[in-house]
Each structure stands twice: as C-alpha cells, then as structure tokens.
Scaffold this active site. Structure first.
Site, PDB file in Angstrom:
ATOM      1  N   HIS A 208     -21.315   7.997   4.893  1.00  0.00           N
ATOM      2  CA  HIS A 208     -22.547   7.690   5.266  1.00  0.00           C
ATOM      3  C   HIS A 208     -22.873   6.066   5.070  1.00  0.00           C
ATOM      4  CE1 HIS A 208     -23.716  11.835   5.950  1.00  0.00           C
ATOM      5  NE2 HIS A 208     -23.005  12.297   4.636  1.00  0.00           N
ATOM      6  N   ASP A 270     -21.644  12.996  -0.758  1.00  0.00           N
ATOM      7  CA  ASP A 270     -21.389  13.912   0.109  1.00  0.00           C
ATOM      8  C   ASP A 270     -20.530  13.684   1.243  1.00  0.00           C
ATOM      9  OD1 ASP A 270     -23.658  12.811   0.810  1.00  0.00           O
ATOM     10  OD2 ASP A 270     -23.937  14.245   2.419  1.00  0.00           O
ATOM     11  N   GLU A 271     -19.824  14.392   2.138  1.00  0.00           N
ATOM     12  CA  GLU A 271     -19.188  14.428   3.360  1.00  0.00           C
ATOM     13  C   GLU A 271     -18.486  13.120   3.524  1.00  0.00           C
ATOM     14  OE1 GLU A 271     -22.728  14.678   5.959  1.00  0.00           O
ATOM     15  OE2 GLU A 271     -22.508  17.100   5.639  1.00  0.00           O
ATOM     16  N   VAL A 272     -17.553  13.334   2.608  1.00  0.00           N
ATOM     17  CA  VAL A 272     -16.679  11.745   2.693  1.00  0.00           C
ATOM     18  C   VAL A 272     -15.337  12.169   3.575  1.00  0.00           C
ATOM     19  CG1 VAL A 272     -15.124  10.325   1.329  1.00  0.00           C
ATOM     20  CG2 VAL A 272     -17.080  11.127   0.143  1.00  0.00           C
ATOM     21  N   GLU A 322     -20.503  18.362  -3.508  1.00  0.00           N
ATOM     22  CA  GLU A 322     -19.039  18.040  -2.807  1.00  0.00           C
ATOM     23  C   GLU A 322     -18.502  17.312  -3.636  1.00  0.00           C
ATOM     24  OE1 GLU A 322     -18.577  17.970   1.734  1.00  0.00           O
ATOM     25  OE2 GLU A 322     -20.394  16.807   1.156  1.00  0.00           O
TER      26      GLU A 322
END
Length: 493
Positions: A208, A270-272, A322
């Site tokens: 992000h 998160d969401e790497v 995560e």
C-alpha cells in the site's frame, strides 16, 4: 444505575462548576461551554412525542458540580473514563465525580442524554449512576488516502465519536492512492484531545505504498520484472533489502512520533503482494545469500525493522492480522488487529482472535464492523450483537482483548457522505464496546438508537434513519423535531 420516577426540571441556563477540592484540568472550561450549548440546543427541539406524564417535579436543577481528582492531560490506553452521576430528589445540584477529565466528558454526555420531556418540560429523573467502559480501546478508522476528507467533516466526526463514547481515532492516513500527510494534523489532534479522543496514526508498509513513489528514492519501491526477466515498468511494495529504506522510515516515524502524542503507532502490514518481490532478481539473490526460503521471511525482516524503529521511539505498535497469519515472528508486546473479511464465513474471525490471544498477543476486533460494506436495509443489529470475546479460549486469553475498532474505509466515501453513512450505525458498536456483555437486545436498543439519532440531528450531525420503514414502527421511525438538512458541520462541534 438507579432511576426513580421522581424528577426535576432543568434550567435552560444550567451552570457547570468545579468543587473546591477539584483539579482544574485545561480542557474543562471549553468542555463546560460546549455542553451548555448542547443542552440549550436540546431545549429548543426536544423529542416531545416521547414526553412522559408524571406528577409535579421535586426540584429544579440549575447547577452541575464537578469533582475531578487528577488531570491526565493526554488521553492514553490507560485513560480513566469512569464517573459517577448523582441527581438527588428535590435538589438543584447534580453531582458529577470523575477520576480524570475524560470521565467528566463521558459523564456530561450521559447527563445531556438524560434530559427528556416530562409534562412537556425538559427534565431529569432522580438517578444514581456509576459508569465505566468494558473495553479500554474503542476505536474508529477513517481513511484519508482514497478520497479527500475536509477538516470540518473530520472534526464533526471526532465530535460524534466523543458523544458516542468512542475514545480512539485510528487514522489510516496514506495508502496506494495518495500521501496526504499535512501540518494541520496538529490542529485535529488537539481538537480530539479536548474531546477525550486518542489519535493513533497508521503508516501502512511495506504494501500500500505506491503513492510514496519516486520521491522516497530510486530504490524505495520494488521494480517488478516480467517472465523474461525484464523490468515491466511497474513498481511493487517497499524493497526491504536496502538499508536506506529503513533510514527513511526512521526519519518519517521520528517526525510522526513527535506530532502524534499517543503511545501507539499502527504499522499496518496487510496485503503485501509477494509477486513483485518474487520477480525481482536482486531480491532473489539477497534471499539466497541470507538463507531465506519464503517471502514471509522477507516480510518479517521489514516488519522487525519497523518494530525496532517504533521501540527506539518508545512507541507501542499495532499490526494487521496478516502479519500474524503469514507466520511473521513478532514481539510479544505486538498488538494484532483482526481485519480479514470472509463474507461467507463470518465466524472465521473468531478463529483468528483465538489464535492471536493463544499466542499471548493482545488483540483488537475490526472486520465485523466495516461500515463501508452497505446493503439495502437495516444492518445495525448485526453490529450490535457482535462480541469481541466470542471465541474458544481461556479467561486469560479473553483478558488480552483490548477492544475493537469500527471502520469506514474510503473507496467510496468522502466529505459528502462520511457522516451520513457512519451514524447512527456506529452508535451500535459504541454501545457494544462500552456496555456490559449482557446488554445485547436489539429490540430494547431500537427506541434508544432512534431517539439518539434524533438528538444527533438536533446537534447538527446528518445521521441517517435507523429503521427502514416508518409505517411499520411509526413511534420509532421519524424525528418530529426540526433540524437543518444543509448543515455545514459548524454547529456544536
């Protein structure tokens, strides 16, 4: 809480005074003035259709005497919000006792909400209250990266958080889309402090981060490669193999730590997207040289670097779940915030809370309260009955649950709809996080929520209806008092 049918009328020019032995905290003068204005606004437009009819009043309340023992100055994870409120029969005094100034804020809000029409006159019942929150962390996430939120809307939202007895603004400041980190943040932090709201900033890394762009340095974001081993012209998450990237983050977070007074930083995680890391030959070579066989190991290196920076700044820290789910090794004092949403398996979140607390980490519940997920119909009931400790675990595990955080992610939200879409839906979460676990009847909550929605409208907050069809329940489906549909958020905020 004890309430009797005896009541006293309330003076429209009610005064707030400090007792002789009270500490004079710096926020109290402005606080008293705000609540005098709020109470006067209630006098102009009380919900008279709910007026009860009793006998004659036993007294006339014209003064609230406040006693506060200590001034904590800055709201914190250990802030004391407890208070007691005593309205004696026949007395013209209300006594409000609090351990710290935050309890004064919560107690004055309770008193303001207790004023209601009896015999068509603003009144309060004879009441004794001893009150405190069940969870110490009662947060709300706003997202300023996807769409612009004007300062007026953010401040109005902070005021509403305080009215609803939230105590944390989780500020998701930057993301893929933009990096809107500006100097007026200091003004917002002070505005929140005066209302008993902590501000916890989030700078989400290593994913992000596209908006950080070339300005952060040529090696900051990972160069992605195609299947033939050639650069494909795109950039991925932060490249964790370069020492200068950690130095840049230390400079940034050092400034952030000076601006934000709260003891906590949210480090994201998160969401790497591992795909870009996998494609980059420099990263592949680095991992081989350092005996890394999985990409969570590389993520762990970055997260550990951020943790070390936070600790060097004497900050506590929160990460998204995560980081935990990916097997990244994190320090024992890391707080893990549950955030993954599975709409088909909503109870999966309890598995996460169980695992996080079993590992000894403190936990926050978030995803059941993502208010940006909207549907045609009333949805506050499902938020109201959600329980942060509803997972299989020991009592010691459940003591590790710090509370929870509501969220309004900003993909489809800006200053035009932030407040309407949030309130009064978030009020259901606020009551869940403050009140006893046993308080969970949506049927008994409905009239309270509808009346509270009407009161927020009177205060200038554009809260949406709490019920779908007023013809089904006409006594709860409308507000019979006038309010300004074109409010510019400047009223009592």
């Amino acid at each position: 809480m004890k309430v009797s049918e005896s009541f006293s009328t309330v003076d429209p020019n009610i005064q707030f005074i400090l007792s002789a032995d009270s500490e004079h905290c710096d926020i109290l003068n402005d606080l008293f003035e705000r609540y005098q204005n709020l109470i006067r606004s209630h006098f102009k437009s009380l919900v008279y259709s709910y007026s009860k009819k009793y006998g004659d009043p036993s007294g006339h309340v014209d003064t609230v005497e406040v006693t506060v023992k200590n001034c904590e100055v800055v709201p914190s994870q250990s802030m004391n919000e407890s208070y007691s409120l005593d309205i004696e029969e026949g007395s013209n005094f209300v006594k409000l006792n609090a351990e710290a100034e935050w309890g004064v804020i919560r107690g004055l809000e309770s008193f303001a909400q207790m004023i209601h029409p009896i015999n068509y006159a603003p009144s309060v019942n004879t009441t004794t209250i001893t009150d405190f929150p069940r969870f110490q962390f009662r947060g709300f996430l706003i997202d300023t990266s996807r769409h612009y939120l004007p300062i007026s809307a953010i401040k109005a939202h902070i005021s509403a958080l305080s009215w609803n007895k939230f105590n944390v603004l989780h500020w998701h400041i930057v993301d893929l889309e933009s990096f809107p980190y500006e100097s007026e943040i200091k003004d917002i932090i002070e505005y929140a402090r005066q209302r008993g709201i902590r501000v916890v900033p989030e700078f989400d890394t290593p994913g992000h981060t596209s908006s950080w762009g070339p300005g952060a340095g040529p090696n900051f974001l990972t160069r992605c490669y195609d299947q033939d081993g050639n650069p494909d012209g795109t950039l991925g998450p932060i490249n964790p193999i370069y020492a200068e990237n950690y130095l840049l983050m230390k400079r940034l977070l050092t400034e952030v730590a000076q601006v934000f007074e709260d003891a906590y930083l949210h480090l994201g995680g998160d969401e790497v997207p591992f795909g870009c890391w996998k494609s980059n030959p420099d990263i592949t070579e680095y991992m081989a040289a350092n005996n890394m066989t999985t990409y969570p190991q590389l993520e762990q290196q970055w997260v550990q670097g951020m943790v070390e920076i936070a600790e060097s700044l004497k900050k506590h820290y929160v990460v998204w779940e995560e980081v935990f789910v990916n097997g990244v090794k994190i320090n024992n004092n890391t707080v893990v915030e549950q955030m993954l949403v599975d709409l088909e398996e909503p109870r999966q979140l309890n598995t996460t809370m169980e695992a996080v607390t079993k590992s000894g980490h403190k936990a926050l519940l978030a995803s059941p309260w993502y208010l940006n997920y909207i549907s045609y119909g009333v949805d506050w009931q499902k938020y109201y009955v959600e329980e942060p400790t509803a997972f299989n675990g020991t009592e010691e595990q459940k003591k590790l649950v710090m509370g929870g955080s509501t969220a309004m992610w900003g993909e489809y939200v800006d200053g035009t709809n932030l407040l309407q879409r949030t309130w009064p839906r978030a009020s259901a979460v606020a009551e869940r996080l403050w009140s006893a676990k046993e308080v969970r009847s949506t049927q008994t909550a409905l009239p309270r929520l509808n009346e509270w929605r009407c009161r927020m409208l009177v205060r200038g907050l554009p809260a949406e209806p709490a019920i779908a069809n007023i013809n089904l329940m006409p006594e709860y489906g409308y507000c019979p008092t006038p309010y300004d549909h074109t409010n510019d958020y400047s009223g009592h905020f």
